[in-house]
Design a protein around this motif. Structure first.
Motif, PDB file in Angstrom:
ATOM      1  N   ARG A  19      -6.932  36.387 -34.760  1.00 30.86           N
ATOM      2  CA  ARG A  19      -6.275  35.079 -34.886  1.00 30.86           C
ATOM      3  C   ARG A  19      -6.659  34.170 -33.728  1.00 30.86           C
ATOM      4  O   ARG A  19      -6.950  32.985 -33.917  1.00 30.86           O
ATOM      5  CB  ARG A  19      -4.753  35.276 -34.912  1.00 30.86           C
ATOM      6  N   SER A  22     -10.338  33.090 -33.955  1.00 30.56           N
ATOM      7  CA  SER A  22     -10.469  32.128 -35.046  1.00 30.56           C
ATOM      8  C   SER A  22     -10.008  30.739 -34.607  1.00 30.56           C
ATOM      9  O   SER A  22     -10.648  29.727 -34.922  1.00 30.56           O
ATOM     10  CB  SER A  22      -9.645  32.598 -36.254  1.00 30.56           C
ATOM     11  N   LYS A  23      -8.907  30.684 -33.840  1.00 28.72           N
ATOM     12  CA  LYS A  23      -8.418  29.398 -33.334  1.00 28.72           C
ATOM     13  C   LYS A  23      -9.426  28.781 -32.370  1.00 28.72           C
ATOM     14  O   LYS A  23      -9.621  27.565 -32.345  1.00 28.72           O
ATOM     15  CB  LYS A  23      -7.068  29.582 -32.641  1.00 28.72           C
ATOM     16  N   LEU A  25     -12.675  29.139 -32.443  1.00 25.97           N
ATOM     17  CA  LEU A  25     -13.816  28.638 -33.210  1.00 25.97           C
ATOM     18  C   LEU A  25     -13.432  27.404 -34.024  1.00 25.97           C
ATOM     19  O   LEU A  25     -14.190  26.428 -34.084  1.00 25.97           O
ATOM     20  CB  LEU A  25     -14.350  29.740 -34.128  1.00 25.97           C
ATOM     21  N   ARG A  26     -12.254  27.438 -34.643  1.00 25.71           N
ATOM     22  CA  ARG A  26     -11.843  26.313 -35.486  1.00 25.71           C
ATOM     23  C   ARG A  26     -11.379  25.122 -34.668  1.00 25.71           C
ATOM     24  O   ARG A  26     -11.492  23.978 -35.101  1.00 25.71           O
ATOM     25  CB  ARG A  26     -10.735  26.752 -36.447  1.00 25.71           C
ATOM     26  N   GLY A  27     -10.828  25.372 -33.485  1.00 21.57           N
ATOM     27  CA  GLY A  27     -10.280  24.287 -32.677  1.00 21.57           C
ATOM     28  C   GLY A  27     -11.292  23.530 -31.840  1.00 21.57           C
ATOM     29  O   GLY A  27     -10.935  22.590 -31.130  1.00 21.57           O
ATOM     30  N   GLY A  28     -12.534  23.925 -31.892  1.00 23.21           N
ATOM     31  CA  GLY A  28     -13.566  23.200 -31.161  1.00 23.21           C
ATOM     32  C   GLY A  28     -13.788  23.677 -29.739  1.00 23.21           C
ATOM     33  O   GLY A  28     -14.629  23.125 -29.020  1.00 23.21           O
ATOM     34  N   GLU A  29     -13.042  24.710 -29.296  1.00 21.12           N
ATOM     35  CA  GLU A  29     -13.220  25.191 -27.927  1.00 21.12           C
ATOM     36  C   GLU A  29     -14.608  25.795 -27.722  1.00 21.12           C
ATOM     37  O   GLU A  29     -15.170  25.707 -26.620  1.00 21.12           O
ATOM     38  CB  GLU A  29     -12.142  26.236 -27.601  1.00 21.12           C
ATOM     39  N   ARG A  83      -3.655  27.237 -24.818  1.00 27.96           N
ATOM     40  CA  ARG A  83      -3.284  28.050 -25.976  1.00 27.96           C
ATOM     41  C   ARG A  83      -1.953  28.759 -25.750  1.00 27.96           C
ATOM     42  O   ARG A  83      -1.103  28.821 -26.639  1.00 27.96           O
ATOM     43  CB  ARG A  83      -4.384  29.069 -26.287  1.00 27.96           C
ATOM     44  N   THR A 113      -9.152  37.313 -26.504  1.00 25.90           N
ATOM     45  CA  THR A 113      -9.582  35.970 -26.920  1.00 25.90           C
ATOM     46  C   THR A 113     -10.184  35.209 -25.754  1.00 25.90           C
ATOM     47  O   THR A 113     -11.245  34.588 -25.871  1.00 25.90           O
ATOM     48  CB  THR A 113      -8.387  35.187 -27.488  1.00 25.90           C
TER      49      THR A 113
END
Length: 258
Positions: A19, A22-23, A25-29, A83, A113
């Motif tokens: 999770r 994934s955040k 990668l999806r959040g632009g970090e 985060r 993470t």
């Protein structure tokens, strides 16, 4: 712990780690992890290169390498703090407390993470440093020591930042707690210019503050000239970071339980 509980804890850790990644990668970090060291390299190298390269024997790209690494590490730590703060503000950490889950699982998942983002940041910092002229000069063991030391600092920074995010409880407070100290210490360090370029009255602070100690140790490791005597101040600062992280995580755990 019974084998069944161990398996369940591993499954929980894997799910929470997935999770978190994934955040990221999806959040632009992940994109910012690519861009951050490039911007640091350009913003500092281009305006200062013509001045610093005039010094005898100075290769400014080689000199600047530690601050590129440290700023990339700082980016990964800041992301970790934000985060943790968002999770705290949304009550996610409190919900974890009422689940049949070891309190270590969320922390270890956040660590995993943060480790993924840190690795990405260090790879990008390496490429950016190579692009401005840095070349490893310490041989296999010196280069290995450089990356091991950078990884150690990165993990400790991430733990401290994670604790700050949990204790602060809001993204706004977390941003304020992280931005000013890192900006001041970074600008007033030997990561950007040699100690001799600072006024004499402030040189003791510049020389002994953690960013300067880390930068000097990384240069020594990269050059293959590191000694225990030279590395000792940095290791003491690392110990201080570890103690600070433990205190912050203990405080956040008590608050959540309360």
């Amino acid at each position: 712990m019974t084998p069944q509980l161990t398996v369940r804890a591993l499954q929980q850790w894997w799910a929470l780690s997935g999770r978190g990644v994934s955040k990221v990668l999806r959040g632009g970090e992940a994109v910012f992890a690519l861009v951050s060291p490039v911007l640091v390299s350009l913003c500092f190298y281009l305006p200062l290169r013509s001045i610093m390269d005039m010094a005898p024997g100075m290769n400014y790209g080689q000199f600047l390498m530690p601050i590129v690494f440290l700023q990339s590490i700082n980016f990964a730590a800041s992301s970790a703090a934000m985060r943790a703060a968002f999770d705290g503000a949304q009550g996610i950490n409190t919900r974890f407390r009422v689940l049949p889950m070891s309190p270590l699982v969320p922390m270890l998942a956040r660590t995993a993470t943060n480790g993924v983002l840190l690795l990405m940041s260090l790879v990008c910092a390496t490429l950016a440093s190579l692009a401005i002229g840095w070349r490893p000069g310490g041989g296999f063991w010196g280069t290995l020591g450089l990356f091991a030391f950078a990884g150690l600092i990165g993990v400790l920074f991430a733990w401290v930042a994670d604790g700050i995010g949990l204790v602060a409880g809001s993204p706004e407070a977390t941003s304020q707690a992280l931005s000013l100290p890192t900006l001041i210490l970074g600008m007033m360090s030997t990561g950007l210019v040699p100690l001799s370029e600072f006024p004499e009255w402030i040189q003791p602070f510049v020389r002994n503050q953690p960013i300067s100690q880390f930068a000097d140790s990384m240069r020594a490791l990269d050059a293959g000239t590191a000694t225990w005597h030279l590395l000792t101040p940095s290791l003491w600062w690392c110990t201080g970071l570890a103690v600070t992280a433990l205190v912050l995580l203990a405080v956040s755990t008590r608050r959540t339980r309360g």
